[in-house]
Scaffold this active site. Structure first.
Site, PDB file in Angstrom:
ATOM      1  N   GLU A  65       0.829  -1.217   0.000  1.00  0.00           N
ATOM      2  CA  GLU A  65       0.000   0.000   0.000  1.00  0.00           C
ATOM      3  C   GLU A  65       0.855   1.255   0.000  1.00  0.00           C
ATOM      4  OE1 GLU A  65      -2.922  -0.539   3.116  1.00  0.00           O
ATOM      5  OE2 GLU A  65      -3.937  -2.093   1.933  1.00  0.00           O
ATOM      6  N   GLU A  76      -1.694 -10.107  -5.990  1.00  0.00           N
ATOM      7  CA  GLU A  76      -1.674 -10.909  -7.213  1.00  0.00           C
ATOM      8  C   GLU A  76      -0.798 -10.249  -8.274  1.00  0.00           C
ATOM      9  OE1 GLU A  76      -4.219  -9.934  -5.434  1.00  0.00           O
ATOM     10  OE2 GLU A  76      -5.963 -11.224  -5.634  1.00  0.00           O
TER      11      GLU A  76
HETATM   12  N1  THU Z   1      -6.077  -6.561  -2.311  1.00  0.00           N
HETATM   13  C1  THU Z   1      -5.243  -7.486  -2.862  1.00  0.00           C
HETATM   14  O1  THU Z   1      -4.027  -7.449  -2.676  1.00  0.00           O
HETATM   15  N2  THU Z   1      -5.799  -8.449  -3.628  1.00  0.00           N
HETATM   16  C2  THU Z   1      -7.128  -8.633  -3.796  1.00  0.00           C
HETATM   17  O2  THU Z   1      -7.530  -9.584  -4.426  1.00  0.00           O
HETATM   18  C3  THU Z   1      -8.077  -7.684  -3.216  1.00  0.00           C
HETATM   19  C4  THU Z   1      -7.477  -6.499  -2.531  1.00  0.00           C
HETATM   20  C5  THU Z   1      -5.477  -5.563  -1.424  1.00  0.00           C
HETATM   21  C6  THU Z   1      -5.424  -4.158  -1.957  1.00  0.00           C
HETATM   22  C7  THU Z   1      -5.358  -3.378  -0.663  1.00  0.00           C
HETATM   23  O3  THU Z   1      -4.006  -3.308  -0.237  1.00  0.00           O
HETATM   24  C8  THU Z   1      -6.134  -4.203   0.321  1.00  0.00           C
HETATM   25  O4  THU Z   1      -6.199  -5.511  -0.225  1.00  0.00           O
HETATM   26  C9  THU Z   1      -7.509  -3.697   0.600  1.00  0.00           C
HETATM   27  O5  THU Z   1      -8.231  -3.540  -0.568  1.00  0.00           O
END
Ligand code: THU
Length: 169
Positions: A65, A76
């Site tokens: 993030e 992913e």
């Molecule tokens: N996120 C992922 O890494 N993969 C997903 O399939 C859904 C969301 C992450 C993005 C963000 O850092 C956090 O989860 C909340 O949305």
């Protein structure tokens, strides 16, 4: 004349990780390990991904993030771009994804966002074979779904860039 069409997808539900074959189980555990490198101070939602290559090599990715929220990246795509950057001549057979937060109990497997599916589809197109996706809920069910197209049947494919080659329906 209006025609109605119905699309359906088939996928497998395993009640626990113990029901998986050894290779799939191992990959889910690798995705769980990848949770450790998640950098998610804003959402508190950790996501881990592990990719299995045809050669047997396993690659990890986790969500990263950023204070400027859109600059962050999902687990992913972190894993997939790691693959694309470092193993451009290999093929992916499987990707496992899991999630964890200490805010609540995650009761269903996390499913990839549209952008991650678009990237997954691109590598499937490049390697000319579909990828098995394992969605692993810690201490819960595992869903096994083959190919980005199962999630998003109307995904944007590169054939849309060619005027007469669009055979979607
Ligand atoms: N996120 C992922 O890494 N993969 C997903 O399939 C859904 C969301 C992450 C993005 C963000 O850092 C956090 O989860 C909340 O949305």
């Amino acid at each position: 004349m209006v025609t109605e069409k119905t699309l359906s997808i088939a996928f497998h539900i395993y009640n626990t990780i113990a029901e998986l074959g050894p290779e799939d189980k191992q990959l889910c555990l690798e995705a769980e390990k990848a949770l450790n490198s998640s950098y998610s101070p804003y959402s508190g939602f950790r996501v881990g991904a592990a990719i299995l290559l045809e050669s047997g090599k396993i690659i990890h990715g986790s969500n990263q993030e950023n204070a400027a929220f859109p600059s962050g990246l999902c687990a992913e795509r972190a894993a997939l771009f790691n693959f694309g950057s470092n193993y451009p001549n290999e093929k992916i057979t499987h990707i496992a994804i899991t999630s964890y937060t200490d805010k609540f109990v995650v009761e269903n497997p996390v499913t990839p966002c549209g952008a991650c599916l678009q990237v997954l589809a691109e590598y499937e197109r490049k390697q000319v074979s579909e990828i098995e996706v394992l969605l692993y809920c810690l201490n819960g069910a595992v869903w096994k779904i083959k190919g980005a197209k199962a999630f998003l049947p109307f995904l944007f494919f590169e054939n849309r860039l060619n005027r007469s080659d669009d055979k979607t329906a």
